[in-house]
Design an enzyme around this catalytic site. Structure first.
Site, PDB file in Angstrom:
ATOM      1  N   GLY A   1      55.373  20.276  47.183  1.00 36.39           N
ATOM      2  CA  GLY A   1      54.015  19.367  46.710  1.00 36.39           C
ATOM      3  C   GLY A   1      54.083  18.080  47.308  1.00 36.39           C
ATOM      4  CD  GLN A   2      50.908  12.862  46.827  1.00 34.35           C
ATOM      5  OE1 GLN A   2      50.778  13.063  45.501  1.00 34.35           O
ATOM      6  NE2 GLN A   2      50.826  11.429  47.298  1.00 34.35           N
TER       7      GLN A   2
ATOM      8  CE1 TYR B   1      48.776  15.110  36.035  1.00 32.97           C
ATOM      9  CE2 TYR B   1      47.922  13.184  35.414  1.00 32.97           C
ATOM     10  CZ  TYR B   1      48.920  13.925  36.264  1.00 32.97           C
ATOM     11  OH  TYR B   1      49.937  13.493  36.979  1.00 32.97           O
TER      12      TYR B   1
ATOM     13  CE  LYS C   1      52.177  15.108  34.653  1.00 35.27           C
ATOM     14  NZ  LYS C   1      53.394  15.515  34.968  1.00 35.27           N
TER      15      LYS C   1
HETATM   16  N1  SER Z   1      47.744  11.103  40.623  1.00 30.75           N
HETATM   17  C1  SER Z   1      47.342  11.664  39.518  1.00 30.75           C
HETATM   18  C2  SER Z   1      46.187  12.277  39.467  1.00 30.75           C
HETATM   19  O1  SER Z   1      45.321  11.405  39.804  1.00 30.75           O
HETATM   20  C3  SER Z   1      47.623  10.651  38.443  1.00 30.75           C
HETATM   21  O2  SER Z   1      49.163  10.724  38.000  1.00 30.75           O
HETATM   22  O3  SER Z   1      45.706  13.217  38.661  1.00 30.75           O
END
Ligand code: SER
Length: 316
Positions: free
Chosen positions: A11-12, A143, A147
């Site tokens: 991944g990135q 998300y 987290k």
């Molecule tokens: N880069 C992530 C997003 O934009 C944030 O942690 O989902």
């Protein structure tokens, strides 16, 4: 850290973290864990071992941990904020069920675990300016929900079972090796590609929207130095605010335009991305990271912009 497994190594962040760890700890001591369909390529593939590690499969994680005598796991498997809104159940399965698998293997085999949190762990009720380390975290994105849960489950495994869990809250990460996908902060990467390709950039985030961002070399340093930090100095664990720059679209545009004078940008605001961005902090207070383990970033918007343009010009 002697033998390290990176889950999500293609991944990135994973693709660059794996290479940085190999540089520091030896090529053969860092295993690139990937899922089918996201195989490592080039230098990442050739420079050291790689194994299929699906975070949703505990037995698979355990067999790699045993085979390579892994003592530290970087668990980077996750769906980013925008894509998680369309696949919330999958985001939970990867982010939380997956984390639980990693933590169980770590508990049994004595591994340290780094699972990043994010600026996405905050929500609209959080103080937006210089967001404190310990504050309200009531995100309304899936998300964010995963987290916050990541932070709590990681702390739980530390206090209950003594698993050495540590993490940072990453801001938007800007990089030039592997593109991000499905995040709210992706625009700050895409804009550099447009500038170098000579294209007009269509910005999905509105003028004036501040978000915390960071250049990849600083992000890698944060992840590695926290895992190396003296545990007796750590008051917090999951997860530390870290910050290096905060900007809105017109600010990154101006920084690029200084280097690429004919670069053009227009706005076409994406309502989902904008509503997520509005709920996130404008800037984080990273005093605890600075005091507890010596966090200190190197890059600001200007130096990052110079480096990004140089690297992308060579690459494209
Ligand atoms: N880069 C992530 C997003 O934009 C944030 O942690 O989902």
């Amino acid at each position: 850290m002697k033998n390290i497994l990176v889950i999500g190594a293609t991944g990135q962040i994973g693709s660059e973290l794996t290479m940085e760890l190999r540089k520091r700890y030896g090529n053969t001591n860092v295993v690139a864990g990937y899922i089918q369909g996201a195989e490592p390529k080039g230098e990442l593939k050739d420079s050291g071992p790689s194994e299929i590690v699906d975070v949703t499969n505990e037995a698979m994680i355990e067999s790699v941990v045993k085979a390579y005598h892994i003592d530290t796991i970087y668990n980077l498997a996750a769906l980013l904020s925008v894509v998680a809104e369309s696949k919330p159940k999958l985001a939970w399965k990867i982010g939380i069920d997956g984390l639980w698998n990693v933590l169980e293997v770590a508990r049994v085999h004595g591994c340290a675990v780094f699972t990043p949190s994010s600026i996405g762990s905050f929500g609209a009720d959080t103080p937006h300016t210089l967001t404190p380390q310990d504050t309200i975290q009531r995100p309304r994105t899936m998300y964010g929900v995963t987290k916050v849960t990541t932070e709590m489950l990681s702390d739980y495994y530390h206090t209950k079972y003594g698993v050495d869990t540590r993490a940072v809250r990453f801001p938007g990460i800007i990089s030039n090796v592997t593109p991000p996908g499905g995040g709210t902060t992706d625009y700050a990467v895409d804009i550099y590609y447009s500038a170098v390709k000579g294209e007009k950039f269509v910005c999905p985030i509105a003028e004036g929207t501040l978000m915390d961002m960071m250049y990849m070399p600083d992000a890698l340093n944060a992840a590695i130095s926290l895992m190396e930090a003296d545990p007796t100095k750590l008051v917090h664990r999951n997860a530390f605010n870290i910050a290096s720059m905060s900007f809105a679209p017109e600010m990154i545009y101006a920084a690029i335009k200084k280097e690429v004078p004919d670069f053009e940008m227009v706005y076409d605001v994406d309502p989902l991305k904008q509503s997520i961005a509005n709920s996130w902090p404008d800037s984080l207070d990273d005093t605890c990271a600075r005091n507890e383990w010596g966090w200190k970033p190197v890059y600001d918007l200007e130096s990052m912009t110079k480096d990004m343009l140089e690297k992308l010009r060579a690459k494209l």
